[in-house]
Design an enzyme around this catalytic site. Structure first.
Site, short mmCIF file in Angstrom:
data_model
loop_
_atom_site.label_atom_id
_atom_site.label_comp_id
_atom_site.label_asym_id
_atom_site.label_seq_id
_atom_site.Cartn_x
_atom_site.Cartn_y
_atom_site.Cartn_z
N GLU A 241 -2.05 32.61 21.20
CA GLU A 241 -1.20 33.79 21.08
C GLU A 241 -1.69 34.89 22.02
O GLU A 241 -2.88 35.13 22.10
CB GLU A 241 -1.27 34.27 19.62
CG GLU A 241 -0.41 35.43 19.32
CD GLU A 241 1.00 35.22 19.82
OE1 GLU A 241 1.66 34.29 19.34
OE2 GLU A 241 1.42 35.96 20.72
N ASN B 138 -8.88 36.78 27.21
CA ASN B 138 -9.38 37.97 26.52
C ASN B 138 -10.71 38.43 27.12
O ASN B 138 -10.94 39.63 27.29
CB ASN B 138 -9.53 37.71 25.02
CG ASN B 138 -8.23 38.00 24.27
OD1 ASN B 138 -7.22 38.34 24.89
ND2 ASN B 138 -8.25 37.86 22.96
N ALA C 109 -10.31 53.68 32.07
CA ALA C 109 -11.67 53.95 31.61
C ALA C 109 -11.64 54.82 30.36
O ALA C 109 -10.67 55.54 30.13
CB ALA C 109 -12.47 54.64 32.72
N GLY C 110 -12.66 54.75 29.56
CA GLY C 110 -12.70 55.58 28.35
C GLY C 110 -13.79 55.10 27.42
O GLY C 110 -14.87 54.68 27.86
N CYS D 190 -9.72 41.62 18.32
CA CYS D 190 -9.69 40.44 19.21
C CYS D 190 -10.79 40.45 20.27
O CYS D 190 -11.60 39.53 20.32
CB CYS D 190 -8.33 40.35 19.88
SG CYS D 190 -6.99 40.36 18.69
N LYS E 189 -14.50 40.11 19.07
CA LYS E 189 -14.71 38.79 18.47
C LYS E 189 -14.64 37.68 19.53
O LYS E 189 -15.45 36.75 19.54
CB LYS E 189 -13.63 38.61 17.39
CG LYS E 189 -13.37 37.20 16.95
CD LYS E 189 -12.36 37.20 15.82
CE LYS E 189 -10.93 37.15 16.28
NZ LYS E 189 -10.48 35.85 16.77
N LYS F 96 -6.51 51.44 18.29
CA LYS F 96 -5.63 51.87 19.38
C LYS F 96 -4.34 52.39 18.75
O LYS F 96 -4.13 52.21 17.54
CB LYS F 96 -5.37 50.73 20.36
CG LYS F 96 -4.55 49.58 19.79
CD LYS F 96 -4.13 48.65 20.91
CE LYS F 96 -3.21 47.58 20.38
NZ LYS F 96 -2.71 46.71 21.41
C1 UGA Z 1 -5.64 41.70 22.90
C2 UGA Z 1 -4.92 41.09 24.13
O1 UGA Z 1 -4.46 42.13 25.00
C3 UGA Z 1 -3.74 40.22 23.70
O2 UGA Z 1 -3.18 39.59 24.84
C4 UGA Z 1 -4.27 39.15 22.71
O3 UGA Z 1 -3.19 38.34 22.22
C5 UGA Z 1 -4.93 39.84 21.53
O4 UGA Z 1 -6.02 40.65 22.00
C6 UGA Z 1 -5.44 38.76 20.59
O5 UGA Z 1 -6.34 38.03 20.98
O6 UGA Z 1 -4.85 38.58 19.51
P1 UGA Z 1 -5.13 43.78 21.25
O7 UGA Z 1 -6.53 43.58 20.78
O8 UGA Z 1 -4.03 43.90 20.27
O9 UGA Z 1 -4.70 42.59 22.27
O10 UGA Z 1 -5.15 45.15 22.11
P2 UGA Z 1 -5.18 45.58 23.64
O11 UGA Z 1 -3.98 46.38 23.92
O12 UGA Z 1 -5.47 44.45 24.54
O13 UGA Z 1 -6.43 46.57 23.64
C7 UGA Z 1 -7.75 46.11 23.34
C8 UGA Z 1 -8.78 47.22 23.50
O14 UGA Z 1 -8.97 47.57 24.86
C9 UGA Z 1 -8.39 48.51 22.80
O15 UGA Z 1 -9.55 49.02 22.17
C10 UGA Z 1 -7.95 49.43 23.92
O16 UGA Z 1 -8.14 50.79 23.61
C11 UGA Z 1 -8.89 48.97 25.04
N1 UGA Z 1 -8.38 49.23 26.42
C12 UGA Z 1 -7.26 48.60 26.86
C13 UGA Z 1 -9.10 50.07 27.27
O17 UGA Z 1 -10.14 50.64 26.89
N2 UGA Z 1 -8.65 50.24 28.55
C14 UGA Z 1 -7.54 49.63 29.03
O18 UGA Z 1 -7.21 49.83 30.22
C15 UGA Z 1 -6.82 48.80 28.15
#
Ligand code: UGA
Length: 414
Positions: free
Chosen positions: A151, A208, A252-253, A260, A263, A320
């Site tokens: 997924e 991931n 960045a942040g 996900c 883990k 998020k």
């Molecule tokens: C992530 C993947 O993006 C999905 O493709 C995957 O299906 C999912 O894990 C999973 O394995 O089930 P998700 O954890 O829902 O999705 O959230 P993301 O939008 O990917 O963000 C993950 C983290 O990265 C958040 O903490 C977000 O704040 C951070 N992030 C994201 C950043 O710090 N910078 C970015 O440019 C993008």
């Protein structure tokens, strides 16, 4: 098509509801009676934009049902999805207890040819394990085909992502089983990658881990920017315009959190280790991510001349925006560090407050950021909810003891 989905978390419920929306006969299964009861009444046990409307409509139209009995769901289904959690065990290795239990339940119930699809994120080799467990539980091997279909949906935009996937990955031992899923997804206009079980399982972990690596990379660059006077947003923009790099996941942040990435990156490290490979690069990706949050608190501490006795307002608690998920949320680390240093915390989140209250009962939870800002020594933006992007900054500044906003998600221009 008749479909069963076992597990009604973010992945299982969204998969079930979307497949029902596409006109399949879906039965979702969950062992938790409270969740089953809620779902029967059209109430999703998780927060995800759009899910409630779609759930209610599919129930009304007769395409979605819910049960607590695996056997009831499996007996009639042609395709059975396993979508249960695989949380990290004590050493970071994914815990397959729920997957094993479901495989056993499926094995006891199969009476006709069934494609069993593993959607849970699992270490390479788990497809084989699931097949073995199903057969050990009594299923006729000739009736069972296990397929891996990882997924890629993101929480907060899960329905959109499921309906518009960049790609569909199907790992199978034989063409017929793979084709069953191709048929199920035929109404979605997506590139499909058909491969073996092991490769499909690895695609998920590698994807991931790579995305997390991208974020840690830009966060490491942000540290050089801090030291040199560069602007990481401009650096990311300049890098991202190179099509080979791409602009996404270069924000960045505070770093990555959630249910996900933490883990799965750790899972990739431990699985590699168990196979005899030291994935040192990914260990560093984790270390950069951990330090990014602590460095943020160190800078807050330095700016305020110590955190003891200071009142810090936290903007956003979920890992998020657009989700109530607080697993590995940066807010938890930041609150813990502030409390440890003798500061006090007020906090706001549009939907995740109650979950955090259970962990930090002494935090003062408020209904709005304006309330949080009252007499605060600093505000800290942790989750970039849309509603935080249009605040009246003058009003906040007036309410605060000192008008300092630490923006962990780069929402505001300096
Ligand atoms: C992530 C993947 O993006 C999905 O493709 C995957 O299906 C999912 O894990 C999973 O394995 O089930 P998700 O954890 O829902 O999705 O959230 P993301 O939008 O990917 O963000 C993950 C983290 O990265 C958040 O903490 C977000 O704040 C951070 N992030 C994201 C950043 O710090 N910078 C970015 O440019 C993008």
């Amino acid at each position: 098509m008749k479909v069963a989905v076992v597990g009604t978390g973010y992945v299982g419920l969204v998969t079930g509801v979307v497949l029902a929306h596409l006109g399949n006969d879906v039965v979702c299964v969950d062992k938790d009676p409270a969740k089953v009861e809620k779902l029967r009444n059209g109430i999703p046990p998780i927060y995800e934009p759009g899910i409630e409307e779609m759930l209610k409509k599919t129930i009304e139209d007769g395409f979605f049902q819910i049960t607590d009995s695996i056997s009831d769901a499996v007996e009639t289904a042609e395709v059975v999805f396993i979508a249960v959690g695989t949380p990290p065990g004590p050493d970071g290795t994914p815990d397959l207890t729920a997957v094993r239990a479901v495989a056993k339940g499926i094995g006891q119930s199969i009476r006709k040819p069934t494609v069993v699809v593993n959607k849970s994120t699992v270490p390479v080799g788990s497809g084989e394990l699931v097949e073995k467990l199903i057969i050990e539980a009594g299923a006729d091997p000739a009736l069972v085909n296990v397929v891996s279909n990882p997924e890629f949906l993101r929480e907060g935009s899960a329905i959109h992502d499921t309906l518009n996937p960049d790609r569909i990955v199907i790992g199978a031992k034989n063409q017929a089983a793979a084709q069953k899923l191709v048929e199920l997804y035929s109404t979605l206009n997506a590139t499909t990658v058909i491969t073996d079980l092991e490769s499909a399982e690895l695609i998920k972990y590698a994807s991931n881990s790579f995305l997390a690596l991208k974020i840690s990379f830009i966060n490491a660059v942000s540290r050089i920017c801090e030291l040199s006077g560069g602007n990481v947003e401009d650096v990311a923009k300049g890098m991202g315009l190179d099509k080979r790099i791409g602009s996404q996941f270069l924000q960045a942040g505070l770093g990555w959190g959630g249910s996900c990435f933490p883990k799965d990156v750790l899972g990739t490290v431990t699985v590699a280790e168990s196979l005899g490979y030291d994935f040192a690069l990914l260990k560093e990706v984790i270390a950069i991510n951990d330090d990014q949050t602590l460095n943020f608190v160190r800078r807050l501490d330095a700016r305020l001349g110590g955190l003891a006795g200071k009142r810090i307002g936290i903007m956003g608690l979920a890992f998020k925006p657009n989700t109530d998920d607080i697993r590995d949320a940066k807010s938890l680390i930041i609150i813990e560090e502030i409390l440890k240093a003798g500061g006090s915390v007020t906090a706001h989140d549009p939907i995740a407050t109650e979950l955090v209250r259970a962990i930090f009962p002494t935090v003062d939870y408020r209904e709005s950021i304006y309330e949080v800002s009252h007499e605060a020594d600093a505000l800290v933006m942790v989750t970039e909810w849309n509603e935080y992007r249009h605040l009246d900054l003058q009003r906040l500044a007036k309410a605060m003891k000192t008008p300092i906003l630490f923006d962990g998600r780069r929402c505001y221009k300096k």
